[in-house]
Design a protein around this motif. Structure first.
Motif, PDB file in Angstrom:
ATOM      1  N   LEU A 175       0.829  -1.207   0.000  1.00  0.00           N
ATOM      2  CA  LEU A 175       0.000   0.000   0.000  1.00  0.00           C
ATOM      3  C   LEU A 175       0.867   1.261   0.000  1.00  0.00           C
ATOM      4  N   ALA A 176       1.880   1.288   0.853  1.00  0.00           N
ATOM      5  CA  ALA A 176       2.747   2.460   0.921  1.00  0.00           C
ATOM      6  C   ALA A 176       3.526   2.645  -0.376  1.00  0.00           C
ATOM      7  N   ALA A 177       4.100   1.553  -0.910  1.00  0.00           N
ATOM      8  CA  ALA A 177       4.866   1.661  -2.143  1.00  0.00           C
ATOM      9  C   ALA A 177       3.986   2.110  -3.310  1.00  0.00           C
ATOM     10  N   THR A 178       2.739   1.640  -3.355  1.00  0.00           N
ATOM     11  CA  THR A 178       1.827   2.073  -4.406  1.00  0.00           C
ATOM     12  C   THR A 178       1.476   3.548  -4.265  1.00  0.00           C
ATOM     13  N   SER A 179       1.288   3.998  -3.036  1.00  0.00           N
ATOM     14  CA  SER A 179       0.964   5.414  -2.827  1.00  0.00           C
ATOM     15  C   SER A 179       2.089   6.314  -3.319  1.00  0.00           C
ATOM     16  N   TRP A 180       3.339   5.913  -3.121  1.00  0.00           N
ATOM     17  CA  TRP A 180       4.454   6.727  -3.591  1.00  0.00           C
ATOM     18  C   TRP A 180       4.411   6.890  -5.106  1.00  0.00           C
ATOM     19  N   GLN A 181       4.171   5.804  -5.805  1.00  0.00           N
ATOM     20  CA  GLN A 181       4.155   5.877  -7.263  1.00  0.00           C
ATOM     21  C   GLN A 181       2.982   6.697  -7.786  1.00  0.00           C
ATOM     22  N   LEU A 182       1.823   6.543  -7.163  1.00  0.00           N
ATOM     23  CA  LEU A 182       0.653   7.289  -7.628  1.00  0.00           C
ATOM     24  C   LEU A 182       0.833   8.785  -7.388  1.00  0.00           C
ATOM     25  N   VAL A 183       1.370   9.159  -6.250  1.00  0.00           N
ATOM     26  CA  VAL A 183       1.592  10.580  -5.977  1.00  0.00           C
ATOM     27  C   VAL A 183       2.638  11.144  -6.932  1.00  0.00           C
ATOM     28  N   ALA A 184       3.740  10.439  -7.098  1.00  0.00           N
ATOM     29  CA  ALA A 184       4.792  10.916  -8.001  1.00  0.00           C
ATOM     30  C   ALA A 184       4.281  11.035  -9.431  1.00  0.00           C
ATOM     31  N   GLY A 185       3.572  10.011  -9.911  1.00  0.00           N
ATOM     32  CA  GLY A 185       3.046  10.059 -11.272  1.00  0.00           C
ATOM     33  C   GLY A 185       1.985  11.123 -11.445  1.00  0.00           C
ATOM     34  N   GLY A 186       1.086  11.280 -10.454  1.00  0.00           N
ATOM     35  CA  GLY A 186       0.054  12.308 -10.543  1.00  0.00           C
ATOM     36  C   GLY A 186       0.636  13.709 -10.580  1.00  0.00           C
ATOM     37  N   LEU A 187       1.677  13.948  -9.781  1.00  0.00           N
ATOM     38  CA  LEU A 187       2.314  15.264  -9.781  1.00  0.00           C
ATOM     39  C   LEU A 187       3.004  15.557 -11.113  1.00  0.00           C
ATOM     40  N   MET A 188       3.453  14.537 -11.804  1.00  0.00           N
ATOM     41  CA  MET A 188       4.049  14.747 -13.125  1.00  0.00           C
ATOM     42  C   MET A 188       3.003  15.100 -14.183  1.00  0.00           C
ATOM     43  N   ILE A 189       1.787  14.585 -14.036  1.00  0.00           N
ATOM     44  CA  ILE A 189       0.758  14.826 -15.049  1.00  0.00           C
ATOM     45  C   ILE A 189       0.122  16.195 -14.888  1.00  0.00           C
ATOM     46  N   VAL A 190       0.022  16.698 -13.664  1.00  0.00           N
ATOM     47  CA  VAL A 190      -0.707  17.952 -13.415  1.00  0.00           C
ATOM     48  C   VAL A 190      -0.179  19.105 -14.256  1.00  0.00           C
ATOM     49  N   PRO A 191       1.129  19.407 -14.286  1.00  0.00           N
ATOM     50  CA  PRO A 191       1.582  20.536 -15.103  1.00  0.00           C
ATOM     51  C   PRO A 191       1.364  20.312 -16.593  1.00  0.00           C
ATOM     52  N   VAL A 192       1.489  19.076 -17.061  1.00  0.00           N
ATOM     53  CA  VAL A 192       1.237  18.792 -18.475  1.00  0.00           C
ATOM     54  C   VAL A 192      -0.234  19.007 -18.803  1.00  0.00           C
ATOM     55  N   ALA A 193      -1.123  18.558 -17.930  1.00  0.00           N
ATOM     56  CA  ALA A 193      -2.561  18.748 -18.164  1.00  0.00           C
ATOM     57  C   ALA A 193      -2.917  20.228 -18.152  1.00  0.00           C
ATOM     58  N   ALA A 194      -2.334  20.995 -17.226  1.00  0.00           N
ATOM     59  CA  ALA A 194      -2.633  22.432 -17.171  1.00  0.00           C
ATOM     60  C   ALA A 194      -2.132  23.144 -18.414  1.00  0.00           C
ATOM     61  N   ALA A 195      -0.975  22.737 -18.941  1.00  0.00           N
ATOM     62  CA  ALA A 195      -0.438  23.385 -20.134  1.00  0.00           C
ATOM     63  C   ALA A 195      -1.212  23.012 -21.388  1.00  0.00           C
ATOM     64  N   VAL A 196      -1.700  21.812 -21.482  1.00  0.00           N
ATOM     65  CA  VAL A 196      -2.361  21.341 -22.701  1.00  0.00           C
ATOM     66  C   VAL A 196      -3.860  21.589 -22.665  1.00  0.00           C
ATOM     67  N   GLU A 197      -4.497  21.333 -21.534  1.00  0.00           N
ATOM     68  CA  GLU A 197      -5.969  21.382 -21.463  1.00  0.00           C
ATOM     69  C   GLU A 197      -6.494  22.559 -20.658  1.00  0.00           C
ATOM     70  N   GLY A 198      -5.635  23.361 -20.077  1.00  0.00           N
ATOM     71  CA  GLY A 198      -6.097  24.507 -19.308  1.00  0.00           C
ATOM     72  C   GLY A 198      -6.526  24.117 -17.907  1.00  0.00           C
ATOM     73  N   ALA A 199      -7.485  24.859 -17.385  1.00  0.00           N
ATOM     74  CA  ALA A 199      -7.959  24.620 -16.019  1.00  0.00           C
ATOM     75  C   ALA A 199      -8.689  23.281 -15.936  1.00  0.00           C
ATOM     76  N   PRO A 200      -8.676  22.669 -14.764  1.00  0.00           N
ATOM     77  CA  PRO A 200      -9.400  21.388 -14.620  1.00  0.00           C
ATOM     78  C   PRO A 200     -10.895  21.595 -14.802  1.00  0.00           C
ATOM     79  N   PRO A 201     -11.594  20.572 -15.289  1.00  0.00           N
ATOM     80  CA  PRO A 201     -13.031  20.701 -15.525  1.00  0.00           C
ATOM     81  C   PRO A 201     -13.814  20.751 -14.215  1.00  0.00           C
TER      82      PRO A 201
END
Length: 412
Positions: A175-201
């Protein structure tokens, strides 16, 4: 149910859950926001697991978590959505189904392990079955979409293999190891999503329901089961189960949306499912076994060299103490080392020398001439010292060969 099949069933639940993403996205989520869908799917789920476990990476696991989070989440999600937008859904699914072949190659390169024959056959048959299910006539092959689809499959395959190779830190659960990967991966997607798609829906009721399903079941639970399986099962078997994702999507389209399945698609289902079952079967091909007379300790103690001279372990077997040291030496050496050392010892002692012959006689029970020679003739400073170290003391005359009186042993 056998424990291995329990692990297989729990691991298979992950791609089955991922297969619901297509239906949930099409029916519940806002259109044209795939990157934000990936970020909202990964980051809240990771933060939830992180709050439950309250464990953070430490040391080199900060870097490993960043790599695994990027491969499994941060890089994989954007490439997956790009391929889905540039290609027909069936083509993108087939490219993703090539993951077992990529895992087989990476397993040999990174884990130094060869997949079993059933796993290799399944790695070829599973993409073929998926292709029969999802590919339609006239499917397009956009170069950018194909590149993104293959790159996403490579990222997911590399993440799976590295997850198996690195494992988890001591005392850290899945559970802990999975949480690390999900947080790290999610933080990588946020700036890309903001640059490409604008504000969150701004989500409405159906979108909240869809995000909750994808975040809790499709991400938090599914990735915990997936990484659990990667730690318990061979990665070649785990990767083949990924074919359940497009198969589940096709089955839900038939059941929920009323899409028809022709005989070719049904044949593809049968081929893909048979491939996944085949991949879980153990390899029953015979493997070469080392010869008992060359590798076993008992054979090494009883063996002779080509010239009829006993090797070092046999020399030591003349007494209980020597036999104990011989057993200690054999237990600490692999079979190849035992053969090499045996060969060196035999070569070091001439076949016609009196000490070796007397040791052979002592081993057979005729004359206990090596009762004192064994322990002193061998010490830890030289693993190649043999019974040739048996010498008469300088202050005494050498005993003739015909004498029955045992020789003294030099303690040097």
């Amino acid at each position: 149910m056998d424990r291995r099949w329990t692990d297989v069933a729990l691991t298979a639940a992950a791609p089955v859950t991922w297969g619901t993403t297509y239906l949930v996205t099409a029916e519940l989520l806002p259109p044209d926001r795939p990157l934000w869908a990936g970020a909202i799917r990964a980051l809240p789920a990771g933060l939830l697991l992180l709050a439950l476990t309250r464990r953070r990476p430490h040391g080199l696991w900060w870097g490993r978590t960043a790599v695994l989070g990027a491969l499994n989440i941060g890089v994989f999600f954007p490439l997956l959505f790009l391929a889905a937008y540039r290609l027909p859904g069936g083509t993108a699914a087939v490219l993703g189904a090539t993951q077992p072949l990529l895992v087989a190659v990476l397993t040999v390169a990174l884990l130094r392990d060869r997949p079993t024959r059933p796993a290799l056959v399944a790695a070829v048959a599973a993409p073929l079955g998926v292709a029969l299910v999802v590919l339609r006539p006239g499917a397009g092959l956009d170069p950018l979409g194909v590149t993104a689809g293959l790159a996403g499959a490579v990222a997911m395959a590399a993440g799976l293999v590295l997850t198996r190779r690195w494992g988890r830190p001591p005392g850290v659960g899945v559970l802990a190891a999975t949480s690390w990967q999900l947080v790290a991966g999610g933080l990588m997607i946020v700036p890309v999503a903001a640059a490409v798609e604008g504000a969150p829906p701004a989500p409405d009721g159906p979108a909240l329901l869809g995000y909750a399903w994808l975040g809790l079941a499709g991400t938090a639970l599914a990735y915990v089961l997936w990484f659990r399986g990667a730690a318990r099962l061979p990665v070649s078997r785990v990767s083949v189960l990924g074919a359940l994702s497009p198969l589940t999507a096709a089955a839900l389209g038939w059941v929920v949306l009323g899409e028809a399945l022709d005989p070719v698609q049904l044949t593809g289902f049968a081929v893909a499912v048979a491939a996944m079952v085949l991949a879980q079967m153990p390899d029953r091909s015979p493997r070469p076994q080392p010869a008992g007379d060359a590798d076993s300790p008992a054979a090494a103690l009883a063996g002779t060299s080509a010239g009829g001279v006993r090797s070092l372990p046999t020399t030591l077997a003349g007494t209980r103490q020597g036999s104990g040291r011989a057993a200690w030496w054999l237990r600490g050496q692999p079979a190849r080392s035992r053969r090499q050392s045996s060969g060196h010892a035999s070569a070091a002692t001439p076949s016609g020398s009196t000490p070796a012959g007397s040791c052979a006689a002592a081993a057979s029970g005729s004359v206990n001439r090596c009762a004192a020679a064994g322990p002193a003739a061998y010490d830890r400073s030289s693993s190649h010292r043999t019974s040739s170290a048996v010498q008469p003391r300088p202050e005494r005359a050498a005993i003739s060969r015909t004498s029955r009186r045992p020789t003294r042993v030099s303690s040097s």
